[in-house]
Every structure is written in C-alpha cells, then in structure tokens.
Design an enzyme around this catalytic site. Structure first.
Site, mmCIF file in Angstrom:
data_model
loop_
_atom_site.group_PDB
_atom_site.id
_atom_site.type_symbol
_atom_site.label_atom_id
_atom_site.label_comp_id
_atom_site.label_asym_id
_atom_site.label_seq_id
_atom_site.Cartn_x
_atom_site.Cartn_y
_atom_site.Cartn_z
ATOM 1 N N GLU A 28 37.386 36.758 53.878
ATOM 2 C CA GLU A 28 37.308 35.620 52.944
ATOM 3 C C GLU A 28 37.893 34.328 53.518
ATOM 4 O O GLU A 28 37.320 33.255 53.364
ATOM 5 C CB GLU A 28 38.003 35.974 51.618
ATOM 6 C CG GLU A 28 37.248 36.995 50.770
ATOM 7 C CD GLU A 28 37.482 38.439 51.205
ATOM 8 O OE1 GLU A 28 38.235 38.664 52.177
ATOM 9 O OE2 GLU A 28 36.909 39.352 50.576
ATOM 10 N N HIS A 39 41.594 42.674 39.442
ATOM 11 C CA HIS A 39 40.174 42.341 39.294
ATOM 12 C C HIS A 39 39.914 41.527 38.033
ATOM 13 O O HIS A 39 38.776 41.406 37.604
ATOM 14 C CB HIS A 39 39.314 43.615 39.242
ATOM 15 C CG HIS A 39 38.822 44.051 40.600
ATOM 16 N ND1 HIS A 39 39.645 44.173 41.676
ATOM 17 C CD2 HIS A 39 37.587 44.384 41.042
ATOM 18 C CE1 HIS A 39 38.939 44.585 42.728
ATOM 19 N NE2 HIS A 39 37.687 44.709 42.369
#
Lengths: 316, 356
Positions: B63, B132
C-alpha cells in the site's frame, strides 16, 4: 552526453567548492536550516547525471546538493533556497532538504528516507504510459535500503519493466550507525539482484567507473531492459548534518576515515587529468569561485518571501 | 432533458469512474482486486475489459509503495485513482499520503500538483471487527493539503467522485459499505458536485443535526420519527470533512439554536469535536443548548454481534439523544415504536433503501 574527463572533473570540483563555501559561511547563521553536505560523494552524482539527458528525471533525498547540481539545477536558486529567499527553488518553503528544478529534470528531493524511491518508479511508469522516452534515476543511501517502500517499489518496477535507475550511495553509515549494525551480512546489490534488478557494484569514488556503468545502464533502459540497480561504495567526509568534520566523536575508525580521504574522487581524477598548460586548471578554479561568489551574493541580496503566499501553495 | 434513473451507489461509483476515464485519458485506476470477479463491491466491474490493462490495474500488496508510485505518476502527468477495500489498509500509506501527497505542491511552492484520488471504504457490522471497520476521516482531515469527502447519497457519490478526479489535489474519497446498496436518483450524464459544500437534507427549526456518511441515513430516519412527535430537526449532510463547510452549519445553528453532530467514528479527537469547536467559536451566543456529539465509544469495534449491539449509535439512539438533549417529553415507547428495526443491527436496515 558529457563524456570528457575535464567536464566530469569540473562538475565534481564545482560541487566540492559549493559545499565548502556553504560550510565556510554556515557559522554566520544566515543559512538557518539543516544542511547535509555531499563532500566526498561527488563522483556518484556527477557520473550518473553525465549519463543522463536533460529530458531524463532525477529524484533524491536529504543529501541532495550534488545530485541537484550535477543534473543541472540552478546554483543561484539552490543557495537562495538555503538562505530562505523568494528567489529560492522552493521560494523559501523547502530549504536545503527540499530541492527541485523542473527545467533541469531534477524532479524533487525530500528528507523522509525512502520517500522518493516510489515516486521515481511512478514517474517512470507515467513516462511508459504516456509513451515518453525517459529514464528516471533515484539516488538514495544505504539506510534507505532498509525501508519497506523501497522493496515495494523495486518489485513494481521490475514487474512492469520500468525505465528506472536505482542508485545506492553506500557510505556505510546512517547518521552515526554503521551498516553492520543495521543490515545482515549480505550485499545490498545482491538483494537487489534477487528482486530481479540488473545490478552493478562499483567504486563510487571513481567517477569514470560510475559514468561507464550508468551509461550502459541508461542505454539498456532506453531499449526496454528491466530496471538497473547500481551500488556505489563511497564515503561522507563531514558530519551527517552540518558544516563540520566530526571525526573526534570516534564513531568511525580512524584508519577507515583516512583511507577514504585518500580516495577523494576529485583528487583521484585530477591526477588523471591531462590539462595543458596547467594554467587552465587555475582558470577553471577561478571561474568556479566567481560563479559561487556571485550566487552567494545574489542569495544574500534576495527578497524576503511573503507569508501571505503560503496559502496559495497548498491547493492547486 | 436530463435523463435520470435509480441506481445503487455502487453502480453510481462505477459509472463515475467509467465516465471520468472516458473524458480524460490520463485517468487510471489501480487497487488490490480492482479487476477481480468481485470488482471492489461491484464498483470497478468491467472497467478493465473496457479500458484495457494499461489503464486499469491490480496491484501488489504494497500500500505505501504503491501510493508513492501513484504520487510519482500524478506529478508526471497522470491522474491515478487508487482504491483500498478497507480504510484500515490505508494506514499503511500514511507516510506517502501525509508526507508526500499532501505536501508536494506546498513544499515546492506550488510548482507541481498531485491529482490523486484515494478511494477508501469504511463499514460496520457483520463481524468486521477492530481492523476492518474503522472510520478514520479525522486522521486524514487533520492534514493540510489533503481534501477529504464522505458522500452519502448516490447522486453525490457520482458527482463528488468525478469532481475528485477532475481536481488537481489529493482527495481522500471515503465510502461507506452500507451505502453501496442504497438506490438514488442519478443522472446518466457526467456531472460534478463541489468537494467543499454541505447540503441540507431536511429543513427543521428545533435543532441542527450535522451527520457524516451513513449517519445521514440514521439522522434522516431519526428526524422522521421525531417529526411525528413534534420535534422538527434540520439534517445537514456534511459531505466534506476537509474543508468543513462551517458556513452552512453555523447559519443553520443560528436558526435552530441547537447542534448535534452524528459521526461514524470515535468521539475523542474526532471531526464532531471540530464542528462543535467551530460553532462555539463563531455562534456561541446562538446556542440554547450545549452542543452534543453522538459518536462511537472510545473503543475499537468488537467483532461479535452480541458486542456490537450498543456500539454503533443508530437512528433510535440518535433520536433518544436528540429528544433528551432538547428536554422533550416524548416517551421512549414513542420512539421505539417508530424506529423499531426489522433487520438485525449488524446488517443495513430495510427501513431506508433510498432515494435520498
């Protein structure tokens, strides 16, 4: 491409004299920002940039003066920036650790270690997608080779066969911390090779060796080769940050320091120069000194940047 | 004649990407799973087939590096859109976003723009858990140089994504998974919605409720129930987190005299506090009640549905908080009867399927 020895010598000498001039004037406290001088490491910058064309791009990090000047960045704009003046390459927002000269293809230097390695890969990716014939070189130190983003970037560059030249200046130290304290006992270029790069490992204080390596890498990259990774062994002569020699701190073995001082890239090339008459060498020194004096005078006489301009820089 | 039809927000986002790529060949799309069979909850489905693999990319699980690579492409003439299926993953690229994307233009005195869009998705429920389901808008909004938006309606989702892609600055575009399935009236043509303007979703005179993202849905449901009981609240969809449209908010508070902020994130250090501070600084004298923040407790999201029941404030919580705060005498039974959920608390409610 500049391939004559005299030009390589002149470019190295010019960088050396600029850095020395900064160091000499630093105590006046008018350059009010950290400076990371390139003294001792000039050959890597000059050898690589001599193999590049103007259209090619270069990124660097906190120790960027040599790379910026070798790529053709404006000396006046660099010194004005260090003095925090309106005429600076970042109009005073950046200082020594933030260099840019888009006209010269010097695309940016910032002081977060490893920050510009992905940017170089992205610039090469854009060049590929836009059909531009460009090579992007990025200079970084051995410490940067410990950052995750660097491995992420190398992987992507190899995966997409992007025209990137990774140039690792291995000067053995990250600030005061020796390479062997930070990295396992294997070579940096060996790891880069296992990531899929074409690699070369060389004496980074031999400008001709650097130039030859860079020239062949750049030529391959223009023909669509996988990325190149050049590891250049070199040495920082002064302190990590600042104008002084800090050998009295004892973090580097005395004989190591002496060995590298003897391997000075500028002196080594001078011994190979065949300039006749010798007066021409003095003329070269004189011209460089004049240019530097003039650039410092311009920087000192430069305008104070305007605080009200800052907001306009934030969003475009 | 503008052709409008009802599509889901996921379809609106997909359409925005498609139209932005059609109108500007510099636009490219990259992210983990972008071309895969699920297509980021359907928001990228078919785009690689349409635009080819030199404009639509999958990417390594890297990322931070990939964000830097996209910044490098953005300063070199491209307009990348990078997608993260969870906002939590974008924490890995905070270095590149905060140090490079947000500052590249500024630190070089305006010489180079960074036209980058970072799509990040937040959610709640169905056991998404601590890593999450975070809602990190305040972290991004803290940084000058970034723009941060959180559209709630499908109309805005499309218009703000097109505006973000056309914008010359890095834009963090925060989606809520529970909004993806809600339908809205969306024009077929490309259009843009400003990245710095809140919108009044419902007018009212007793209190101003400023809501973000999915909390706009909860606030509209709460407002409807409260209206039945004589409490008339104004619902402002903030839409933008940086910059905050304080003008619209303050103007509303001056009319209503009460401020409630409904955020999808934690209370401490959150954007709700920033709104309260801004209103207090400029319109303190207009407040008849102390400002109120309705936000998540200062705990990471638990996973078990037994533990999330009271974790996320929903429309009923919000209505209770508003009624109590305004000193109303409506009974809890009145609110419960009107805001009773027919779906479990950990999946999107059936009571609001759009349009906005």
């Amino acid at each position: 491409m500049k391939n004559d020895i005299e030009a390589l010598y002149r470019d190295m000498l010019r960088i050396r004299r600029v850095e020395e001039a900064i160091a000499d004037r630093y105590a006046a406290q008018e350059m009010r920002c950290p400076v990371h001088l390139s003294i001792g490491q000039e050959a890597v910058a000059v050898g690589v940039c001599a193999a590049l064309e103007k259209k090619d791009g270069v990124f660097s990090s906190h120790r960027a003066h040599a790379h910026y000047l070798a790529k053709g960045g404006s000396l006046k704009a660099m010194l004005a920036e260090i003095y925090g003046k309106e005429e600076g390459c970042c109009k005073g927002v950046g200082g020594s650790m933030h260099m840019i000269d888009l006209e010269a293809g010097f695309l940016g230097a910032v002081p977060i270690v490893g920050a510009t390695v992905p940017l170089a890969v992205g610039a090469a990716w854009a060049a590929r997608l836009r059909g531009e014939d460009k090579v992007i070189a990025v200079f970084f130190g051995d410490g940067t080779f410990e950052e995750g983003a660097v491995f992420e970037s190398i992987n992507f560059a190899v995966l997409h066969r992007l025209p990137v030249l990774f140039v690792c200046e291995n000067n053995l130290y990250a600030c005061y911390t020796r390479l062997s304290t930070r990295q396992a006992d294997r070579s940096i270029h060996g790891v880069a090779a296992s990531c899929g790069c074409n690699t070369m490992s060389l004496d980074g204080n031999d400008v001709l060796a650097v130039y030859d390596a860079a020239r062949s890498a750049v030529s391959d990259l223009r023909n669509g080769s996988t990325p190149y990774f050049i590891e250049c062994a070199t040495y920082r002569i002064r302190e990590h940050c600042g104008p002084n020699i800090d050998d009295e701190l004892g973090y580097r073995p005395k004989d190591e320091v002496e060995e590298w001082k003897a391997a000075c890239p500028v002196a080594r090339l001078q011994s190979r120069l065949d300039i006749q008459p010798r007066d021409r060498l003095a003329d070269m020194e004189h011209a460089i000194t004049q240019e530097i004096e003039e650039a410092f005078a311009c920087a000192l006489a430069g305008k104070t940047p305007n605080q009200t301009d800052l907001e306009g820089y934030l969003y475009g | 004649m503008v052709e409008i039809r009802q599509i889901t927000q996921a379809e609106a986002i997909r359409e925005a990407l498609e139209q932005a790529m059609l109108e500007d060949e510099r636009v490219m799309l990259i992210g983990e799973g972008v071309p895969d069979p699920k297509g980021i909850f359907g928001t990228t489905s078919g785009l690689q087939e349409k635009f080819g693999n030199s404009r639509v990319f999958d990417m390594p699980l890297a990322e931070n590096g990939m964000t830097g690579i996209c910044i490098g492409a953005a300063i070199s003439g491209m307009r990348p859109v990078i997608v993260h299926q969870r906002i939590d993953f974008a924490l890995l690229c905070m270095d590149q976003l905060v140090n490079n994307a947000a500052k590249w233009r500024y630190m070089f005195a305006g010489q180079v723009n960074v036209p980058l869009v970072v799509r990040v998705i937040v959610g709640r429920g169905w056991g998404q858990g601590p890593q999450h389901a975070q809602s990190l808008q305040a972290m991004f909004a803290h940084v000058p140089g970034l723009k941060v938006v959180m559209p709630s309606s499908g109309y805005d989702a499309k218009g703000m994504l097109i505006a973000a892609i056309r914008d010359n600055n890095p834009v963090i575009y925060i989606e809520h998974r529970w909004l993806h399935g809600i339908s809205d009236d969306v024009p077929c043509e490309p259009y843009s919605v400003p990245l710095d303007k809140a919108v009044i979703r419902r007018s009212g005179r007793h209190a101003t409720v400023v809501a973000f993202s999915f909390m706009v849905v909860e606030a509209l449901l709460a407002a409807k129930a409260l209206a039945d009981l004589g409490i008339d609240v104004e619902v402002i969809d903030a839409r933008s987190v940086r910059p905050l449209d304080m003008e619209t908010i303050v103007e509303s508070v001056k009319r209503t005299g009460a401020l409630i902020v409904a955020d999808t994130s934690w209370k401490t250090g959150g954007i709700a506090g920033e709104i309260v501070a801004g209103v207090s600084e400029t319109a303190f004298g207009f407040l008849r009640h102390p400002p109120l923040r309705v936000a998540l407790p200062d705990l990471p999201a638990p996973t078990s549905h037994h533990l999330t029941r009271d974790y996320y404030p929903d429309a009923l919580c919000l209505a209770r908080a508003i009624a109590t705060h305004l000193g109303s005498d409506v009974t809890d039974a009145d609110l419960v009867s009107r805001l009773f959920r027919t779906t479990p608390h950990d999946v999107p409610q059936r009571e609001f399927r759009g349009p906005f």
